[in-house]
Design an enzyme around this catalytic site. Structure first.
Site, PDB file in Angstrom:
ATOM      1  N   SER A  37      -3.717 -15.860   8.755  1.00  0.00           N
ATOM      2  CA  SER A  37      -3.230 -15.271  10.012  1.00  0.00           C
ATOM      3  C   SER A  37      -2.213 -14.161   9.742  1.00  0.00           C
ATOM      4  O   SER A  37      -2.278 -13.110  10.364  1.00  0.00           O
ATOM      5  CB  SER A  37      -2.577 -16.337  10.897  1.00  0.00           C
ATOM      6  OG  SER A  37      -3.558 -17.176  11.439  1.00  0.00           O
ATOM      7  N   GLN A  54       1.455 -23.866  10.420  1.00  0.00           N
ATOM      8  CA  GLN A  54       1.491 -22.486  10.940  1.00  0.00           C
ATOM      9  C   GLN A  54       2.340 -21.550  10.087  1.00  0.00           C
ATOM     10  O   GLN A  54       1.966 -20.402   9.874  1.00  0.00           O
ATOM     11  CB  GLN A  54       1.989 -22.480  12.388  1.00  0.00           C
ATOM     12  CG  GLN A  54       0.816 -22.617  13.353  1.00  0.00           C
ATOM     13  CD  GLN A  54       1.223 -22.659  14.803  1.00  0.00           C
ATOM     14  OE1 GLN A  54       2.403 -22.578  15.142  1.00  0.00           O
ATOM     15  NE2 GLN A  54       0.247 -22.806  15.671  1.00  0.00           N
ATOM     16  N   TYR A  66     -12.499 -22.128  14.980  1.00  0.00           N
ATOM     17  CA  TYR A  66     -13.257 -20.952  14.539  1.00  0.00           C
ATOM     18  C   TYR A  66     -14.543 -20.808  15.337  1.00  0.00           C
ATOM     19  O   TYR A  66     -14.951 -21.713  16.071  1.00  0.00           O
ATOM     20  CB  TYR A  66     -13.644 -21.110  13.058  1.00  0.00           C
ATOM     21  CG  TYR A  66     -12.513 -20.945  12.086  1.00  0.00           C
ATOM     22  CD1 TYR A  66     -11.964 -19.691  11.838  1.00  0.00           C
ATOM     23  CD2 TYR A  66     -12.021 -22.036  11.386  1.00  0.00           C
ATOM     24  CE1 TYR A  66     -10.940 -19.544  10.920  1.00  0.00           C
ATOM     25  CE2 TYR A  66     -11.002 -21.896  10.471  1.00  0.00           C
ATOM     26  CZ  TYR A  66     -10.466 -20.635  10.240  1.00  0.00           C
ATOM     27  OH  TYR A  66      -9.455 -20.491   9.340  1.00  0.00           O
ATOM     28  N   ASP A  72       0.315 -20.209   7.137  1.00  0.00           N
ATOM     29  CA  ASP A  72      -1.012 -19.664   7.428  1.00  0.00           C
ATOM     30  C   ASP A  72      -1.128 -18.197   6.979  1.00  0.00           C
ATOM     31  O   ASP A  72      -0.893 -17.260   7.757  1.00  0.00           O
ATOM     32  CB  ASP A  72      -1.272 -19.812   8.929  1.00  0.00           C
ATOM     33  CG  ASP A  72      -2.682 -19.431   9.305  1.00  0.00           C
ATOM     34  OD1 ASP A  72      -3.404 -18.869   8.462  1.00  0.00           O
ATOM     35  OD2 ASP A  72      -3.061 -19.683  10.459  1.00  0.00           O
ATOM     36  N   ARG A  87      -5.765 -25.163   9.545  1.00  0.00           N
ATOM     37  CA  ARG A  87      -5.055 -24.464  10.622  1.00  0.00           C
ATOM     38  C   ARG A  87      -4.536 -25.476  11.645  1.00  0.00           C
ATOM     39  O   ARG A  87      -4.931 -25.483  12.796  1.00  0.00           O
ATOM     40  CB  ARG A  87      -5.951 -23.407  11.201  1.00  0.00           C
ATOM     41  CG  ARG A  87      -6.027 -22.262  10.203  1.00  0.00           C
ATOM     42  CD  ARG A  87      -6.910 -21.177  10.617  1.00  0.00           C
ATOM     43  NE  ARG A  87      -6.269 -19.900  10.392  1.00  0.00           N
ATOM     44  CZ  ARG A  87      -6.850 -18.749  10.610  1.00  0.00           C
ATOM     45  NH1 ARG A  87      -8.065 -18.690  11.083  1.00  0.00           N
ATOM     46  NH2 ARG A  87      -6.224 -17.621  10.369  1.00  0.00           N
TER      47      ARG A  87
HETATM   48  P1  NAD Z   1     -12.133 -15.188  12.024  1.00  0.00           P
HETATM   49  O1  NAD Z   1     -11.502 -14.122  11.203  1.00  0.00           O
HETATM   50  O2  NAD Z   1     -12.961 -16.229  11.364  1.00  0.00           O
HETATM   51  O3  NAD Z   1     -13.064 -14.479  13.152  1.00  0.00           O
HETATM   52  C1  NAD Z   1     -12.572 -13.426  13.957  1.00  0.00           C
HETATM   53  C2  NAD Z   1     -13.155 -13.534  15.358  1.00  0.00           C
HETATM   54  O4  NAD Z   1     -14.561 -13.250  15.348  1.00  0.00           O
HETATM   55  C3  NAD Z   1     -13.030 -14.925  15.982  1.00  0.00           C
HETATM   56  O5  NAD Z   1     -12.286 -14.836  17.184  1.00  0.00           O
HETATM   57  C4  NAD Z   1     -14.470 -15.340  16.246  1.00  0.00           C
HETATM   58  O6  NAD Z   1     -14.625 -16.128  17.427  1.00  0.00           O
HETATM   59  C5  NAD Z   1     -15.139 -13.977  16.385  1.00  0.00           C
HETATM   60  N1  NAD Z   1     -16.619 -13.965  16.314  1.00  0.00           N
HETATM   61  C6  NAD Z   1     -17.450 -14.649  15.498  1.00  0.00           C
HETATM   62  N2  NAD Z   1     -18.756 -14.359  15.790  1.00  0.00           N
HETATM   63  C7  NAD Z   1     -18.723 -13.454  16.812  1.00  0.00           C
HETATM   64  C8  NAD Z   1     -19.726 -12.777  17.545  1.00  0.00           C
HETATM   65  N3  NAD Z   1     -21.018 -12.963  17.354  1.00  0.00           N
HETATM   66  N4  NAD Z   1     -19.321 -11.914  18.510  1.00  0.00           N
HETATM   67  C9  NAD Z   1     -18.017 -11.706  18.766  1.00  0.00           C
HETATM   68  N5  NAD Z   1     -17.023 -12.313  18.109  1.00  0.00           N
HETATM   69  C10 NAD Z   1     -17.375 -13.192  17.146  1.00  0.00           C
HETATM   70  O7  NAD Z   1     -11.060 -15.946  12.918  1.00  0.00           O
HETATM   71  P2  NAD Z   1      -9.473 -15.933  12.879  1.00  0.00           P
HETATM   72  O8  NAD Z   1      -8.986 -14.694  13.530  1.00  0.00           O
HETATM   73  O9  NAD Z   1      -9.002 -16.203  11.504  1.00  0.00           O
HETATM   74  O10 NAD Z   1      -9.131 -17.202  13.778  1.00  0.00           O
HETATM   75  C11 NAD Z   1      -9.870 -17.543  14.901  1.00  0.00           C
HETATM   76  C12 NAD Z   1      -9.111 -18.548  15.720  1.00  0.00           C
HETATM   77  O11 NAD Z   1      -8.666 -19.673  14.955  1.00  0.00           O
HETATM   78  C13 NAD Z   1      -7.844 -18.060  16.339  1.00  0.00           C
HETATM   79  O12 NAD Z   1      -7.962 -17.171  17.368  1.00  0.00           O
HETATM   80  C14 NAD Z   1      -7.241 -19.399  16.766  1.00  0.00           C
HETATM   81  O13 NAD Z   1      -7.838 -19.896  17.916  1.00  0.00           O
HETATM   82  C15 NAD Z   1      -7.569 -20.249  15.592  1.00  0.00           C
HETATM   83  N6  NAD Z   1      -6.364 -20.308  14.764  1.00  0.00           N
HETATM   84  C16 NAD Z   1      -5.561 -21.419  14.876  1.00  0.00           C
HETATM   85  C17 NAD Z   1      -4.394 -21.487  14.129  1.00  0.00           C
HETATM   86  C18 NAD Z   1      -3.501 -22.682  14.214  1.00  0.00           C
HETATM   87  O14 NAD Z   1      -3.676 -23.517  15.037  1.00  0.00           O
HETATM   88  N7  NAD Z   1      -2.524 -22.787  13.331  1.00  0.00           N
HETATM   89  C19 NAD Z   1      -4.039 -20.468  13.274  1.00  0.00           C
HETATM   90  C20 NAD Z   1      -4.859 -19.356  13.186  1.00  0.00           C
HETATM   91  C21 NAD Z   1      -6.033 -19.295  13.919  1.00  0.00           C
END
Ligand code: NAD
Length: 387
Positions: A140, A134, A235, A137, A129
């Site tokens: 996402s 992007q 993450y 991805d 990521r």
């Molecule tokens: P994910 O599907 O792995 O997790 C979903 C959410 O669950 C996350 O926000 C995580 O913090 C949350 N979570 C985990 N344990 C928890 C708990 N005990 N209580 C409450 N919430 C909890 O994550 P995702 O949606 O695939 O991505 C997370 C982050 O990754 C994004 O928000 C972003 O910051 C980053 N991301 C970056 C890029 C990039 O730079 N290209 C792209 C996509 C995502």
């Protein structure tokens, strides 16, 4: 000329397709010969004719295409194919390249077969990521679709309005929605529920989420964080049972007052944290709805079952595992753009394909290559299985 095969997905409930006429057109322009299995786009409302119009050849005998293609484009992991009467991984030619979600930990036998056959496997869920990736991805793009659909599904199942209504017959208060996990799916669920007029609260353990939630008009549920919940790559990291217990105590009162809970909390490579326990569900009003998008990873709610609907004292708990497939046209459109963007990294002049393992995106996405399982965590799991 390199041959690219867009196969029909055969997994139960899979409606998406890995290439659309839009992306096929670009592949043909890049000098590739594109074969599309008959009916591959039907469930996404993309008829064969649209693919033919942009230069694809429609394939009826898929066995030949599986065996001759240089590149196979997939959505769901390779599986047993009824038409071929064998696992798809066993039909690929030596040196073929496959793109798709591979769910490697759940498909260790397939991964072993792919490595043994010298197949290069690019697993869409492994794309690093980083900013440059992007447009590729797929996690996402599909989480975005699922988050939107989770909010819409909850609104459709709830026997109440989402918005505040002031009518001649009196006032109807807005629905209260609690979202567990404000990542890509959770933030899209928040934005959608807000647009429908609900009051939305979000719990997450990564500090960056608070500002994102507030900028979308949501309320962040503050937790007593002694250490950040942020792990590698943006993450979340796995939190200890002590913290999760405290989190549940705080979130419990918000859940008890909620009409809808949308749970999306995940920790990569781990079982999903249990955040909505039996006593929390007991405290919810009959008619409330829980949508658990983590059901396949064990569930954020104690009662959720993958792809089932559980009724607990009138609270409906849904555990859909592939909500993106219920919006097939748009999910296919964005997924196929992700695949094309990754494919373009491999494409050289005149449709020649080269796998540059020094590119950090390609290196990070490779699951199998040149006879090896190059994704270390999967290789370790396989060693554990055979030890
Ligand atoms: P994910 O599907 O792995 O997790 C979903 C959410 O669950 C996350 O926000 C995580 O913090 C949350 N979570 C985990 N344990 C928890 C708990 N005990 N209580 C409450 N919430 C909890 O994550 P995702 O949606 O695939 O991505 C997370 C982050 O990754 C994004 O928000 C972003 O910051 C980053 N991301 C970056 C890029 C990039 O730079 N290209 C792209 C996509 C995502």
């Amino acid at each position: 000329m390199s041959k690219v095969f867009v196969c029909k997905e055969r997994s139960v409930g899979e409606t998406r397709v890995a290439a659309t006429p839009e992306t096929v057109k670009k592949m043909v322009q890049a000098g590739l010969e594109v074969w599309v299995e008959k009916g591959a786009g039907d469930a996404s409302n993309l008829p064969d004719k649209k693919y033919e119009d942009v230069g694809a050849k429609i394939i009826t005998n898929s066995a030949e295409a599986w065996g001759q293609a240089d590149v196979v484009l997939k959505v769901s992991p390779l599986s047993f194919n009824d038409q071929l009467a064998k696992p798809e991984a066993e039909t690929l030619k030596d040196g073929a390249i496959v793109f798709g979600f591979m769910a490697p930990y759940a498909n260790l036998d397939t991964v072993r077969t792919l490595a043994e056959r010298g197949v290069t496997t690019l697993a869409m869920e492994l794309i690093p990521r980083v900013t440059r990736a992007q447009s590729m991805d797929a996690l996402s793009s599909q989480a975005n679709v699922a988050g939107y659909k989770a909010a819409v599904l909850a609104a459709a199942r709830l026997g109440k309005h989402f918005p505040l209504l002031m009518t001649a017959a009196g006032t109807i208060p807005p629905a209260r929605v609690v979202i567990m996990g404000g990542g890509v799916a959770g933030l899209q669920a928040l934005a959608t529920a807000k647009r429908l007029g609900a009051i939305v609260e979000v719990s997450d353990i990564r500090p960056a989420v608070k500002e994102q939630v507030e900028s979308l008009g949501g309320r962040f549920i503050d937790l007593p964080m002694e250490e950040s919940g942020e792990g590698a790559g943006g993450y979340a990291k796995e939190m200890g049972e002590d913290f999760l217990r405290k989190q549940r105590e705080i979130v419990k009162q918000h859940v008890a007052a909620a009409d809808v809970v949308i749970a999306t909390a995940q920790v990569p490579g781990k079982k999903a944290p249990v955040l909505v326990t039996a006593d929390m569900v007991d405290a919810m009003r009959p008619g409330s709805v829980i949508i658990d998008l983590a059901a396949e990873q064990g569930g954020n709610c104690e009662f959720s079952k993958p792809d089932e609907e559980v009724n607990h004292n009138g609270v409906m708990i849904l555990g859909p595992t592939n909500l993106a497939a219920t919006l097939a046209h748009d999910a296919s459109t964005v997924y196929s753009r992700n695949v094309l963007a990754l494919f373009q990294l491999l494409l050289k002049e005149d449709g020649q394909i080269e796998i540059d393992t020094s590119d950090e995106i390609i290196e990070g996405t490779l699951l199998t290559h040149a006879g090896e399982i190059v994704h270390e965590p999967t290789a370790k799991q396989l060693q554990g299985v055979s030890a």
